[in-house]
Design a protein around this motif. Structure first.
Motif, PDB file in Angstrom:
ATOM      1  N   LEU A  71     -23.592 -33.844  29.607  1.00 31.41           N
ATOM      2  CA  LEU A  71     -24.887 -33.829  28.923  1.00 31.41           C
ATOM      3  C   LEU A  71     -25.149 -35.341  28.152  1.00 31.41           C
ATOM      4  O   LEU A  71     -25.515 -35.242  27.118  1.00 31.41           O
ATOM      5  N   GLN A 126     -28.382 -31.492  38.672  1.00 33.06           N
ATOM      6  CA  GLN A 126     -28.925 -33.001  38.491  1.00 33.06           C
ATOM      7  C   GLN A 126     -27.821 -33.459  39.754  1.00 33.06           C
ATOM      8  O   GLN A 126     -28.193 -34.788  39.872  1.00 33.06           O
ATOM      9  N   GLU A 149     -12.710 -24.113  31.006  1.00 32.55           N
ATOM     10  CA  GLU A 149     -12.140 -23.916  32.248  1.00 32.55           C
ATOM     11  C   GLU A 149     -12.930 -24.869  33.386  1.00 32.55           C
ATOM     12  O   GLU A 149     -13.940 -24.993  33.260  1.00 32.55           O
TER      13      GLU A 149
END
Ligand code: OAD
Length: 230
Positions: free
Chosen positions: A177, A90, A215
């Motif tokens: 998301l 993206q 992480e």
């Protein structure tokens, strides 16, 4: 018979470039805290104040010339020795390219390109230079950043969903998301495909076989590489 490599698809977002010094959008201190997303990243914003948007993307492009890919980008490129890797990003930066990934699909466009306002197929490589106000394409229309804005269709989504549908392994790195249709791509993964989510935050990712690696991208991708190769 030739030994075919497993297909690994990496769906990446702003978080993979955060350790290179590029701000994410929705984290605290992110770009959408500083700017109104509809003013600087929507087709409505362009119609209202194109000069402001031109300046916004000129700044992003200049900043891109001052940063480098990080270990997470490089690990994705290194994984090509073991997997048939496609990066579906993206991000509008070129850090995957500079880290030597070979198959990259940009869902939301590319900062180092400009295009004609009238013809989305007329695209020009501009590198890191600004688009000057009033610059035109050969068809006489204004040059604009080659970015997919809110309110516009995402031309690469079909190719991206076909790629994800063939994934043997899906890796989701540094994306909240939140933005569709990109966020919906994970649902195209075959049911049994393992999905690895690398993100310091808790990301809600649909799927039967999801492993979360909480992480930052560089440490998380190092961990993932070990998991995949052991
Ligand atoms: P977001 O800003 O929504 O999400 C960034 C994600 O990266 C979050 O889940 C963070 O937890 C995570 N993150 C932060 N630091 C990280 C690090 N060091 N390592 C790994 N992950 C880290 O960015 P995107 O999901 O990419 O579109 O946003 C999607 C789209 O929304 C963008 O392409 C852009 C934006 O509006 C347009 O402008 C059209």
């Amino acid at each position: 018979m030739a030994n075919t490599l497993k297909k690994l698809v990496a769906l990446t977002g702003a978080g993979i470039s955060a350790e290179s010094g590029i701000k994410t959008f929705r984290d605290s201190g992110g770009l959408w805290e500083q700017y109104d997303v509809m003013e600087v990243a929507s087709i409505g914003g362009w119609r209202k104040n194109p000069q402001l948007m031109q300046r916004f993307y000129n700044e992003r492009r200049k900043q891109l010339s001052e940063v480098e890919p990080n270990a997470a980008h490089r690990i994705l490129a290194e994984l090509e020795a073991y997997f048939d890797v496609t990066v579906v990003t993206q991000n509008v930066d070129n850090l995957h390219e500079r880290a030597q990934s070979s198959k990259i699909l940009h869902l939301h466009g590319e900062l180092t390109k400009a295009r004609s306002c009238a013809d989305s197929n007329w695209v020009l490589d501009i590198g890191y230079r600004p688009i000057e106000w009033g610059e035109t394409a050969p068809d006489g229309s204004l040059l604009r950043p080659h970015i997919v804005w809110f309110g516009e269709a995402v031309p690469m989504i079909g190719a991206a969903s076909e790629t994800v549908a063939e994934a043997d392994i899906l890796v989701v790195v540094g994306t909240s998301l939140n933005v569709y249709p990109a966020a919906g791509l994970v649902a195209y993964a075959p049911r049994e495909t393992p999905i690895y989510v690398v993100d310091p935050n808790d990301i809600v990712c649909p799927g039967r076989n999801v492993t979360s690696i909480r992480e930052k991208a560089t440490a998380g991708m190092e961990k993932l590489k070990k998991m995949l190769l052991e």
